[in-house]
Every structure is written in structure tokens, then in C-alpha cells.
Motif scaffolding. Structure first.
Motif, PDB file in Angstrom:
ATOM      1  N   THR A  33      45.517   7.002  15.676  1.00  0.00           N
ATOM      2  CA  THR A  33      44.490   6.395  16.573  1.00  0.00           C
ATOM      3  C   THR A  33      43.256   6.409  15.992  1.00  0.00           C
ATOM      4  O   THR A  33      42.384   5.629  16.064  1.00  0.00           O
ATOM      5  CB  THR A  33      44.435   7.259  17.906  1.00  0.00           C
ATOM      6  OG1 THR A  33      45.869   7.114  18.684  1.00  0.00           O
ATOM      7  CG2 THR A  33      43.783   6.661  19.163  1.00  0.00           C
ATOM      8  N   ARG A  36      42.805   3.743  12.994  1.00  0.00           N
ATOM      9  CA  ARG A  36      42.571   2.495  13.434  1.00  0.00           C
ATOM     10  C   ARG A  36      41.106   2.525  14.442  1.00  0.00           C
ATOM     11  O   ARG A  36      40.444   1.399  14.419  1.00  0.00           O
ATOM     12  CB  ARG A  36      43.750   2.034  14.661  1.00  0.00           C
ATOM     13  CG  ARG A  36      45.065   1.601  13.941  1.00  0.00           C
ATOM     14  CD  ARG A  36      45.921   1.162  14.871  1.00  0.00           C
ATOM     15  NE  ARG A  36      45.485   0.488  15.924  1.00  0.00           N
ATOM     16  CZ  ARG A  36      45.551  -1.053  16.079  1.00  0.00           C
ATOM     17  NH1 ARG A  36      45.703  -1.749  15.027  1.00  0.00           N
ATOM     18  NH2 ARG A  36      45.073  -1.581  17.295  1.00  0.00           N
ATOM     19  N   ASP A  39      38.504   1.959  12.148  1.00  0.00           N
ATOM     20  CA  ASP A  39      38.630   0.732  11.444  1.00  0.00           C
ATOM     21  C   ASP A  39      37.978  -0.437  12.374  1.00  0.00           C
ATOM     22  O   ASP A  39      37.373  -1.449  11.925  1.00  0.00           O
ATOM     23  CB  ASP A  39      40.008   0.282  10.969  1.00  0.00           C
ATOM     24  CG  ASP A  39      40.203   1.040   9.532  1.00  0.00           C
ATOM     25  OD1 ASP A  39      39.525   1.406   8.801  1.00  0.00           O
ATOM     26  OD2 ASP A  39      41.544   1.073   9.148  1.00  0.00           O
ATOM     27  N   THR A  40      38.190  -0.140  13.663  1.00  0.00           N
ATOM     28  CA  THR A  40      37.845  -1.162  14.359  1.00  0.00           C
ATOM     29  C   THR A  40      36.411  -0.691  15.108  1.00  0.00           C
ATOM     30  O   THR A  40      36.095  -1.726  16.116  1.00  0.00           O
ATOM     31  CB  THR A  40      38.747  -1.278  15.609  1.00  0.00           C
ATOM     32  OG1 THR A  40      39.181  -0.073  16.215  1.00  0.00           O
ATOM     33  CG2 THR A  40      40.315  -1.841  14.897  1.00  0.00           C
ATOM     34  N   SER A 269      39.514   6.593   6.898  1.00  0.00           N
ATOM     35  CA  SER A 269      40.218   6.081   7.696  1.00  0.00           C
ATOM     36  C   SER A 269      41.797   6.002   6.778  1.00  0.00           C
ATOM     37  O   SER A 269      42.987   6.438   7.437  1.00  0.00           O
ATOM     38  CB  SER A 269      39.948   4.595   7.948  1.00  0.00           C
ATOM     39  OG  SER A 269      41.078   3.967   8.491  1.00  0.00           O
ATOM     40  N   ARG A 273      44.970   8.120   7.728  1.00  0.00           N
ATOM     41  CA  ARG A 273      46.094   7.565   8.003  1.00  0.00           C
ATOM     42  C   ARG A 273      47.448   8.002   7.476  1.00  0.00           C
ATOM     43  O   ARG A 273      48.425   8.306   7.658  1.00  0.00           O
ATOM     44  CB  ARG A 273      46.002   5.869   7.914  1.00  0.00           C
ATOM     45  CG  ARG A 273      47.186   5.255   8.181  1.00  0.00           C
ATOM     46  CD  ARG A 273      46.897   3.520   7.971  1.00  0.00           C
ATOM     47  NE  ARG A 273      46.170   3.057   9.035  1.00  0.00           N
ATOM     48  CZ  ARG A 273      44.922   2.641   8.826  1.00  0.00           C
ATOM     49  NH1 ARG A 273      44.283   2.911   7.943  1.00  0.00           N
ATOM     50  NH2 ARG A 273      44.209   2.300   9.845  1.00  0.00           N
ATOM     51  N   ASP A 362      44.596   3.795  22.449  1.00  0.00           N
ATOM     52  CA  ASP A 362      44.819   2.664  21.543  1.00  0.00           C
ATOM     53  C   ASP A 362      46.337   2.262  21.940  1.00  0.00           C
ATOM     54  O   ASP A 362      47.304   2.853  21.324  1.00  0.00           O
ATOM     55  CB  ASP A 362      44.831   3.065  20.084  1.00  0.00           C
ATOM     56  CG  ASP A 362      45.276   1.580  19.111  1.00  0.00           C
ATOM     57  OD1 ASP A 362      45.766   0.817  19.619  1.00  0.00           O
ATOM     58  OD2 ASP A 362      44.564   1.575  18.302  1.00  0.00           O
TER      59      ASP A 362
END
Length: 807
Positions: A33, A36, A39-40, A269, A273, A362
Motif C-alpha cells: 500500500t 502504490r 507512486d500515485t 517505492s 515493494r 488502497d
């Protein structure tokens, strides 16, 4: 009924496995989470603030070239425009009028004032509110929030119309007559601006009333924030149209901001990950193996149940009950714990950008993670349960595990060479599953330990490669000792600073050039991408250009070098010809090299961008002047002595000089430095996983092998010999795990780093950490002996008469 009986007899194991599954799942879901979310964050920030795609500015007597901003706002790709006054440079001070507001040169900042009261700046308010009256202002988050708080008074000092841009960099100290009267403003808010992402912005945001009062100020520029009809996808077309209006027009597009955001968040990130996946692997090795072993041990009576009339599917469903409890319970714990941890999972630029400040979910990761936990738990139970439901039985009616009838070859060899009987017995306990109700699944233990050791060694190797990467500037693209320049100093840098550096005997090599925000490359699909462009040409000694992955740096004006990521984007290779354009200029250039573009705090950094000669860049930007110099010190010189006569000139034109410290300038470098110890944390995690697996195997083995231990006592083993046998069992398991895991871990670590570095667009030099690898052998064996103490003491207490009375 059978499932209830199984749960009653092994309830503690189900509870522990459920909690362990929930903890592992929570850490994994939180990591994925967070990755992501990082990244977003920028995309969600743009959506929340309705941020423009392009900012342009034109000055008459200012630092930026003149530009018809009205004409720009009426271009067909512009949907709407918000007009601003931009004053740059402007002095920003605290209430005393002396202390710099942003903690650096007080005149390195700028001031923004909207032209209309309907203009609402697309900025995230970090504290307070936006200014509303002529005596109010908001300051950029960057270093500003460290020196000014909401409610404080600041002083703005602007140049008078007697001062020109050339005067600012001439080295002459301004007098009181060169400034307008000081303006005092009250800070109403702290706002996040694009340049805040790299922590360097020095912006003061004022109001429309301020604009009306100072719109004709000296060094003031007309600026506009443009919203494009095609959003970010329209930026290349906008850039080309803008350069046709004026080739050297100043503009800042959000592609650059997106690059800064990506530079600041992408590497972390990736590491986060990777951490999530390794947690999953560790969870499967420890919790998954324990779940499989519980299923195997619980299947002892399956042949008897089959004889009583239960079908294979019914027997399998008995085991699936425990699997469902562990899966569903673990998923619930994981989701709840990851939700509770969500406010604390962002750092750096991602935390600044994210519009969500509280709990964050998420759906894709959370739902997918919960389903994955349930499915994996059911499979880990269901597959062995289905297989064992049809397994053959021994003479006592219990399941006979695969390989139970074959003696261990390793134990036979140890017996043949005359090692102590305790070592032979320990090897047989470690490698032979046994029979009936005393059987233990040794294959899963060996496989799990070997995989855990391999993951541990791979993590240590990845960490060593990361540390070598951070400590070796050449791998980042840095081949020089220093860099200096100022893009806003006009021709002063080229006429004053460059000759001074070039004539100094303290520098052996020097390369000069320019950096531009964008040239445009055609793709096979007919699209256009914008990339930053370096124009570098040597003027002294050897060239000082970025490290080359392949090929060479361009030497003629019809050649170009492209980063690895850029080459992938346009599907090109060295030797191909690419169409390059900027403004009204276009030319086909041959690709001659693949450089590692360093992250110096500007430009996209690793793997992205274009490199040319300085005159090759001037084909597209005719007004580009020499504004950048890279070089190397001569061997053995006193750097401070070399710099002493040069620094005053550079300081006059605000040209920074970073000797020997270039790798610390960019966000990617800082993120790599902050992340270099993460693999070591993962190695520690796998070390704990290996120890936990070994402890579980030994405890289970001692409990299940009480009969075997009792027989050894009956045959004459002393208590000490029984304890030594258990210690040998632990050592044999550890040695076999090391023999399999170390070579596999070294290979996995090297391959993993190569994939990581290649994807990042940097030089891949995997490093094997031989000292930790070699040290892991004795440390693991000693740890195995220490771990065996508890189970060995339990084995010492075995009472043959009580264990064998049924015989």
C-alpha cells in the motif's frame, strides 16, 4: 466432529498460526500500500489541487527572456489560463529585516501575485490558509516553514527600476537606493509549490491587491498558469508551439514536476515493494512451512478414517477447516493492522504530495491481499491434506510419509567414516522422516531452511551492491570532481567564470555547456516525447561527461546520446537515427551512446534525457549560452588553494561550486543513501525466519520422536548423549541448508541487483559480500547449537519406561 476434535487437540497451534499470518499479512499489505501510495501520490495531488500543466513567464528587464504571454494563453491547446505577476529575484526576510526568511541568500527567491481575485493558486495548503488582503502572504513549505510560522511578520524587499539583471550578477554591492521601500506582510499560510519537492523553493505568495499595487515593479514578469485541453499528454505539443513563439522562452511544465516527484518517490517505492515481496517470501517460509507441517502431523490417522468410511474429500475438508480459520482470521488481522498503520506509511515528497492525511485504504492492495492470504492458507493446507488423504498406511494404521522406508545416505556415510554415534543418530533424526505416529516431515524442513538461508544471503549481497553503488559516483554517471554554473547569469558566466577556471593550473580537465528543459523525440507510433537535453563540449584536457553504459558521448553536431529509459520509450538502439526537434528547428541525429545521466538536482536523472555537443544543442536553442561547467582537479593539488581566487567571482554571479560532493545533490541519490540499509534489515528478517524455522523443527521433532529417543536411552545412551544427538540434528540441518542456500543466495543477489540497476538506468556492478557470506557459516552453526539447547534439555528428560510402556 473430526474437525472439532482436531481443533481441540491443536487449538494453540491454530491461534499462533492465525496471529503469525495476520502479522505477516499486515506488514506485506502495508508495504505494498505504501509503495502504490507513493507512486500515485502525485497523480492524486494534481487531481485534488486542479494543478495546471504549464507555467510560462516573460520579462521586460527581468531575468527571463521577453515573451508575449497573451499570445501564449490563446494557443489552441490551452483550455484556460490564470495570470500572475512574478518578481524574481526579491529579498525575503524575517521581521527584523536582516535574517533571511528561507535560511539562505535572501535574494534567491521570487514573489507571486495573482492578477485576478478569481484566481485560486493550485497549491496544497500545508498550514493555515491562503492570503486574502494586501498585507498578507503565504510562504513556500521548503525551508520556509522552518523559519516562519503562521501569524509571523515577514519583510519583502524589491529592487528599484534603477537595477538591471546584469547589475545583479556584476559583483557590485547594491546600495539602499537600489531598493524600493520594505513591505511588511503577515504570514497566513504555508503552501506546497512544485520546487518544494526538492526542498529548494523560496516563493512568497501574495494577493490580487498586491498585484494591482506593484504590477509595474522592476524585474517583474508577466506569468500564466496554463490548463491544457489534453492534460499532461498535451505538454509536448504545447512545448513545440511555445518554442515557435520564442525559442528560449521560459516555461515550467508539470512533466518536470512529475519527474521531480518520481525522482523523490520512485526509488523508495521500489525498495518498499521489494521489502513487501520479501516479507511474503519470509512468511511463506516460516508460517507457510509451519502450516504445512501442522497439516502433515494432523494427518496421521487418515488411513484409519478412510477405513471407517470417510471419503478422500471428507478427510481433506477436515484439514481445510483449520486452513480457513487461519486464512480468514489472518486476513482480518492483516487488514485491520494495515489500516491502523496507514497514517504512518509515507515519507519525504510522497508525504508532502498526498492529499490524504489520515487513514488510507488502497482497495486493490487490501482486497487482493486479504483474498491472497485466504487462498494461500487454504492451498497450503488443502494440497498436502488431499495428498495425505490417500497415502498408504503402516502396520499400525498411521500414515507413512514419503521416504520413510529409505535410510539417509548422508547418515550412512557418517556411520561408515566413524564419526561419533551421537552424530550419526542426530543425522538420522534430521534426515529420516521416521514411521507412523513418530514421523516428522523432514523434507519441508530442509527445503524451508535452505530457501531461508538463500534469501538471507541474497539480501546481504543486494545490500553490498547498493552500498557500493552509493559510494561509487561513476556508477551514478559522475566522472568529474566539481560542477558549477548559473543559467540566469547571462553571458557573465561564459565571459568571466569560464576563462578563470580554464586558465587555472589547479584543474586538469574541463567541459562546458548548457542544459535545456526539453527537446522532442519522435516515436515509432508517431507520438512525441519531451526529454531534457545536455549540451557538453570539452575545452580543456579530457572530456568530463556522464558515465557511458554503451557507445560514446557525441563528438559532432549530428550525433546524440540517449539514456536507457529514453531509448526504451522510443524503441531505438545505438546506431539508429532519431528525429529531434525544438521550436522551429528539427534535425535527424544518429544515436552514438547510452549515458547514465547523473541526478544533480535538475533534470530527470538516471536513464532519461539526451546528450549532445554544446553546438549541437545550439542548433535547437540558438540563444543558449554557456551556463554549466564540469571538471576535475589536477592530481595532488590543494583544492582550497585552487578555489580561493575563483570563489569570489562565482559567488558574485550566484554560481554554486560543489567540489567532490556532486552525488549528494539529487533526490535519487539521497533516496538511495537513505535506502541502502533496507536490504540489511531484510537480511535480519530472514535470519530470524531461519532461526524460527529451526526452533519449530527441533521442538516438533523432539515431541514426535520421544519413542526413538527412549529407545536410544534403552540401548545405553546417557542423558548427555541424547542431548548431544539433538544438537547434532540441529547442526546437520543447518549445514545442509548452508550448502544449498549460500550458492543459491549469491546467485539470486547478483541477478536481483542486475535487474534493479538495469531498470534504474545505471551501471550494474553486483558485489558479493564475501565476509558476511563466509562468516555466516560458523555463525549459523553456533546459532544452531544454541537453538538446540532448549529441545536438547527436553530430550534429556525423556523417561524410557513411561514412553515405551505400551510396547
Amino acid at each position: 466432529m473430526r474437525a472439532r476434535a482436531d481443533l481441540r487437540s491443536r487449538l494453540a497451534s491454530v491461534v499462533i498460526l492465525t496471529l503469525a499470518t495476520g502479522i505477516v499479512g499486515a506488514v506485506a499489505i502495508t508495504a505494498f500500500t505504501s509503495a502504490r501510495r507513493s507512486d500515485t501520490a502525485y497523480a492524486r495531488f494534481r487531481a485534488a489541487t486542479h494543478e495546471p500543466e504549464v507555467i510560462v513567464a516573460g520579462c521586460h528587464g527581468g531575468l527571463f527572456p521577453p515573451l508575449d504571454v497573451d499570445r501564449v494563453t490563446h494557443l489552441p491547446m490551452v483550455a484556460s489560463a490564470d495570470r500572475f505577476l512574478l518578481v524574481n529575484p526579491v529579498g525575503s526576510f524575517l521581521a527584523d529585516g536582516k535574517t533571511s526568511l528561507f535560511g539562505r541568500d535572501p535574494f534567491d527567491g521570487g514573489l507571486l501575485a495573482p492578477e485576478s481575485t478569481t484566481v485560486q493558486p493550485a497549491l496544497k495548503v500545508m498550514e493555515g490558509r491562503l492570503p486574502q488582503t494586501i498585507d498578507e502572504a503565504a510562504v513556500a513549505w521548503g525551508p520556509g516553514h522552518q523559519h516562519a510560522q503562521v501569524g509571523d511578520t515577514i519583510v519583502v524587499r524589491m529592487f528599484s527600476d534603477k537595477v538591471s539583471p546584469q547589475d545583479i550578477f556584476s559583483g557590485q554591492k547594491p546600495t539602499a537606493e537600489d531598493f524600493q521601500p520594505d513591505i511588511k506582510l503577515t504570514v497566513t499560510g504555508i503552501v506546497l509549490t512544485p520546487n518544494d519537492l526538492n526542498g529548494s523553493d523560496s516563493t512568497v505568495l501574495t494577493t490580487q491587491a498586491f498585484y494591482e499595487a506593484h504590477k509595474d515593479t522592476a524585474l517583474g514578469c508577466q506569468a500564466a498558469a496554463l490548463h491544457l485541453r489534453d492534460g499532461l499528454a498535451g505538454i509536448p505539443a504545447m512545448g513545440e508551439a511555445l518554442s515557435t513563439i520564442k525559442s528560449d522562452a521560459f516555461f515550467f511544465d508539470m512533466t518536470s514536476e512529475a519527474v521531480i516527484a518520481s525522482r523523490s518517490t520512485h526509488l523508495r517505492s521500489i525498495i518498499t515493494r521489494l521489502f513487501g515481496w520479501l516479507v511474503v517470501v519470509a512468511g511463506l517460509l516460516v508460517v507457510g512451512q509451519a502450516l504445512v507441517r501442522r497439516t502433515v502431523l494432523a494427518s496421521t490417522d487418515d488411513p484409519i478414517l478412510r477405513a471407517l468410511g470417510m471419503s478422500r474429500w471428507q478427510i481433506t475438508r477436515v484439514g481445510l477447516v483449520a486452513g480457513m480459520i487461519v486464512g480468514v482470521g489472518g486476513a482480518a488481522i492483516a487488514v485491520a493492522a494495515s489500516l491502523a498503520a496507514s497514517p504512518f506509511t509515507l515519507f519525504g515528497a510522497a508525504k508532502l504530495l498526498d492529499p490524504v492525511t489520515g487513514f488510507y485504504v488502497d482497495p486493490l492492495v487490501t482486497i487482493g491481499g486479504a483474498v491472497a492470504i485466504v487462498v494461500v492458507a487454504v492451498l497450503l493446507v488443502g494440497v498436502p491434506a488431499w495428498r495425505l488423504a490417500a497415502a498408504r498406511s503402516g502396520v499400525a494404521g498411521a500414515v507413512e510419509l514419503s521416504g520413510s522406508g529409505r535410510p539417509s545416505r548422508i547418515a550412512s556415510v557418517l556411520a561408515a567414516i566413524g564419526v561419533p554415534i551421537t552424530a550419526v543418530a542426530g543425522a538420522r533424526l534430521a534426515l529420516e522422516p521416521g514411521h507412523g505416529r513418530t514421523a516428522t516431515p523432514v523434507r519441508s524442513a530442509v527445503a524451508g531452511l535452505a530457501l531461508t538461508v538463500a534469501a538471507m544471503i541474497a539480501a546481504v549481497g543486494f545490500a553490498a551492491s547498493m552500498q557500493h553503488f552509493v559510494a561509487t559516483p561513476e556508477l551514478w554517471g559522475i566522472t568529474g570532481d566539481f560542477g558549477t554554473g548559473n543559467p540566469f547569469a547571462g553571458d557573465l558566466f561564459a565571459t568571466k567564470a569560464v576563462p578563470l577556471i580554464e586558465k587555472s593550473s589547479g584543474f586538469s580537465d574541463m567541459t562546458v555547456g548548457n542544459f535545456q528543459n526539453a527537446v522532442y523525440l519522435g516515436t515509432p507510433g508517431g507520438e512525441t516525447i519531451a526529454v531534457n537535453a545536455w549540451g557538453l563540449t570539452p575545452v580543456k584536457g579530457e572530456p568530463v561527461v556522464p558515465t557511458m553504459l554503451e557507445g560514446r558521448w557525441p563528438e559532432s553536431d549530428d550525433e546524440i546520446a540517449l539514456g536507457e529509459v529514453t531509448l526504451r520509450q522510443i524503441d531505438a538502439h545505438i546506431g539508429d537515427v532519431v528525429h529531434v526537434s525544438a521550436g522551429t528547428h528539427a534535425k535527424d541525429l544518429q544515436i552514438v551512446g547510452e549515458p547514465v545521466f547523473p541526478d544533480l538536482g535538475f533534470g530527470p536523472g538516471f536513464g532519461q534525457g539526451a546528450g549532445m555537443t554544446y553546438h549541437g544543442l545550439k542548433q535547437f536553442y540558438p540563444d543558449a549560452q554557456i551556463a554549466l561547467a564540469l571538471g576535475r582537479f589536477a592530481p595532488g593539488v590543494d583544492k582550497n588553494a585552487v578555489l580561493k581566487p575563483i570563489q569570489p567571482t562565482l559567488r558574485q554571479m550566484s554560481a554554486g561550486f560543489q567540489p567532490g560532493d556532486l552525488t549528494n545533490l539529487g533526490d535519487s541519490t539521497r533516496e538511495a543513501q537513505r535506502s541502502q540499509n533496507v536490504p540489511l534489515v531484510l537480511a535480519s528478517l530472514f535470519t530470524l525466519s531461519a532461526f524460527a524455522t529451526l526452533v519449530h523443527v527441533l521442538i516438533t521433532s523432539v515431541r514426535r520422536r520421544r519413542k526413538d529417543l527412549a529407545i536410544l536411552r534403552t540401548l545405553g545412551f546417557t542423558r548427555r548423549q541424547v542431548a548431544t544427538t539433538v544438537a547434532w540434528q540441529s547442526v546437520v540441518l543447518a549445514v545442509i541448508a548452508l550448502m544449498i542456500g549460500i550458492p543459491a543466495g549469491v546467485l539470486i543477489g547478483r541477478l536481483g541487483w542486475s535487474v534493479f540497476a538495469t531498470g534504474l538506468g545505471v551501471v550494474s556492478v553486483p558485489v558479493v559480500a564475501w565476509v558476511p557470506v563466509v562468516a555466516a557459516i560458523p555463525v549459523t552453526i553456533v546459532a544452531a547449537i544454541l537453538i538446540s539447547i532448549g529441545p536438547a534439555l527436553a530430550a534429556r528428560r525423556t523417561k524410557p519406561a513411561m514412553v515405551l510402556r505400551a510396547e
